[in-house]
Design a protein around this motif. Structure first.
Motif, PDB file in Angstrom:
ATOM      1  N   ASP A   1      49.103 111.306  97.865  1.00  0.00           N
ATOM      2  CA  ASP A   1      49.734 110.046  97.474  1.00  0.00           C
ATOM      3  C   ASP A   1      48.767 108.886  97.658  1.00  0.00           C
ATOM      4  N   TYR A   2      48.112 108.853  98.797  1.00  0.00           N
ATOM      5  CA  TYR A   2      47.122 107.808  99.072  1.00  0.00           C
ATOM      6  C   TYR A   2      45.973 107.893  98.070  1.00  0.00           C
TER       7      TYR A   2
ATOM      8  N   TYR B   1      58.760 102.446 100.429  1.00  0.00           N
ATOM      9  CA  TYR B   1      57.493 103.012  99.974  1.00  0.00           C
ATOM     10  C   TYR B   1      57.619 103.612  98.577  1.00  0.00           C
TER      11      TYR B   1
ATOM     12  N   TYR C   1      50.444 103.662 104.339  1.00  0.00           N
ATOM     13  CA  TYR C   1      49.827 104.864 104.898  1.00  0.00           C
ATOM     14  C   TYR C   1      49.739 104.767 106.420  1.00  0.00           C
TER      15      TYR C   1
ATOM     16  N   THR D   1      55.605 113.410  99.275  1.00  0.00           N
ATOM     17  CA  THR D   1      54.902 112.795  98.153  1.00  0.00           C
ATOM     18  C   THR D   1      55.607 113.158  96.852  1.00  0.00           C
TER      19      THR D   1
ATOM     20  N   ASP E   1      50.092 117.485 102.108  1.00  0.00           N
ATOM     21  CA  ASP E   1      48.995 116.592 102.479  1.00  0.00           C
ATOM     22  C   ASP E   1      48.510 116.851 103.900  1.00  0.00           C
TER      23      ASP E   1
ATOM     24  N   TYR F   1      53.136 105.429 107.792  1.00  0.00           N
ATOM     25  CA  TYR F   1      53.441 106.862 107.774  1.00  0.00           C
ATOM     26  C   TYR F   1      52.796 107.550 108.969  1.00  0.00           C
ATOM     27  N   GLN F   2      51.534 107.268 109.206  1.00  0.00           N
ATOM     28  CA  GLN F   2      50.832 107.899 110.324  1.00  0.00           C
ATOM     29  C   GLN F   2      51.463 107.534 111.661  1.00  0.00           C
TER      30      GLN F   2
ATOM     31  N   ASP G   1      45.451 113.032 101.782  1.00  0.00           N
ATOM     32  CA  ASP G   1      46.798 112.633 101.410  1.00  0.00           C
ATOM     33  C   ASP G   1      46.817 112.368  99.909  1.00  0.00           C
TER      34      ASP G   1
ATOM     35  N   ASN H   1      48.963  99.956  99.809  1.00  0.00           N
ATOM     36  CA  ASN H   1      48.732 101.391  99.971  1.00  0.00           C
ATOM     37  C   ASN H   1      48.283 101.699 101.396  1.00  0.00           C
ATOM     38  N   GLU H   2      47.356 100.903 101.902  1.00  0.00           N
ATOM     39  CA  GLU H   2      46.841 101.122 103.255  1.00  0.00           C
ATOM     40  C   GLU H   2      47.902 100.799 104.308  1.00  0.00           C
TER      41      GLU H   2
END
Length: 231
Positions: free
Chosen positions: A22-23, A61, A48, A117, A13, A51-52, A20, A44-45
């Motif tokens: 997965d996203y 997750y 994410y 992922t 990703d 993760y960032q 990404d 989801n957001e």
């Protein structure tokens, strides 16, 4: 004396694709009614963003991401994933990424995608790139039967942060190899979460790096590759 091969590892990703996966699968699931739209989109957001920021609880997750798979048959999930590939992923497959992979393959390098992922999402993407080896979190199945329904749980260690090193070494051992079996080992990644594996290989390449990884790579004198700027 036999010629030593090289090893080429790739994150997926934002490294081989400019998104990404997965996203994007989560967004696809929302749009097509596979999950409750409001709750799933918010979670989801949130994950994410974690993760960032480098604070993702990978086990929490994966439980969230894999739970919907347990509600549907493997045949139905395969049909949805084929649609996901056609609508979302195929347009993201860039010539520059194929060229990078093919250079390594033409040189006889052992190539493998190493991603956080899960393999339900990523295995078809790896095949689209022509890469036979994939290290990814593995969704558990009923009674351990690889063709049976998913349980919503994870099987084994997630390939995330230091887990990527552990999983990569186990995979190499399954090939009767280790890091010293290769003249050079490459790892291409965009994420600061992958610094542990980048520091493990002989040739780390920060690829489309996030700001934290770009700064780290510059401080270490690593090569920086902006793969998608000209593709």
């Amino acid at each position: 004396m036999p010629v030593m091969m090289n090893l080429a590892l790739f994150d997926l990703d934002h490294t081989l694709i400019p998104a990404d996966s997965d996203y994007e699968w989560g967004c696809f699931a929302v749009r097509h009614g596979l999950v409750d739209a409001t709750h799933f989109k918010l979670e989801n957001e949130r994950f994410y963003a974690d993760y960032q920021a480098g604070r993702l609880d990978i086990h929490a997750y994966l439980r969230y991401a894999l739970a919907p798979l347990a509600r549907y048959s493997r045949a139905q999930l395969a049909a949805w994933h084929a649609q996901f590939m056609q609508e979302i992923i195929t347009p993201l497959l860039r010539p520059a990424a194929f060229a990078l992979i093919q250079r390594h393959q033409a040189a006889g390098d052992v190539c493998c995608i190493v991603t956080a992922t899960n393999s339900f999402v990523t295995a078809p993407i790896a095949r689209a790139f022509g890469i036979n080896h994939l290290i990814a979190p593995e969704p558990a199945t009923l009674n351990g039967d690889p063709t049976a329904a998913y349980t919503g749980e994870i099987n084994g260690l997630p390939s995330y942060r230091e887990g990527k090193i552990i999983r990569a070494e186990a995979w190499l051992q399954s090939l009767d190899k280790n890091w010293t079996s290769f003249k050079q080992s490459y790892f291409y990644s965009d994420s600061h979460n992958d610094i542990p594996l980048l520091e493990k290989v002989s040739t780390p390449i920060a690829t489309n790096p996030d700001d934290k990884l770009r700064a780290h790579a510059q401080s270490k004198g690593w090569r920086i590759l902006d793969l998608f700027k000209t593709s």
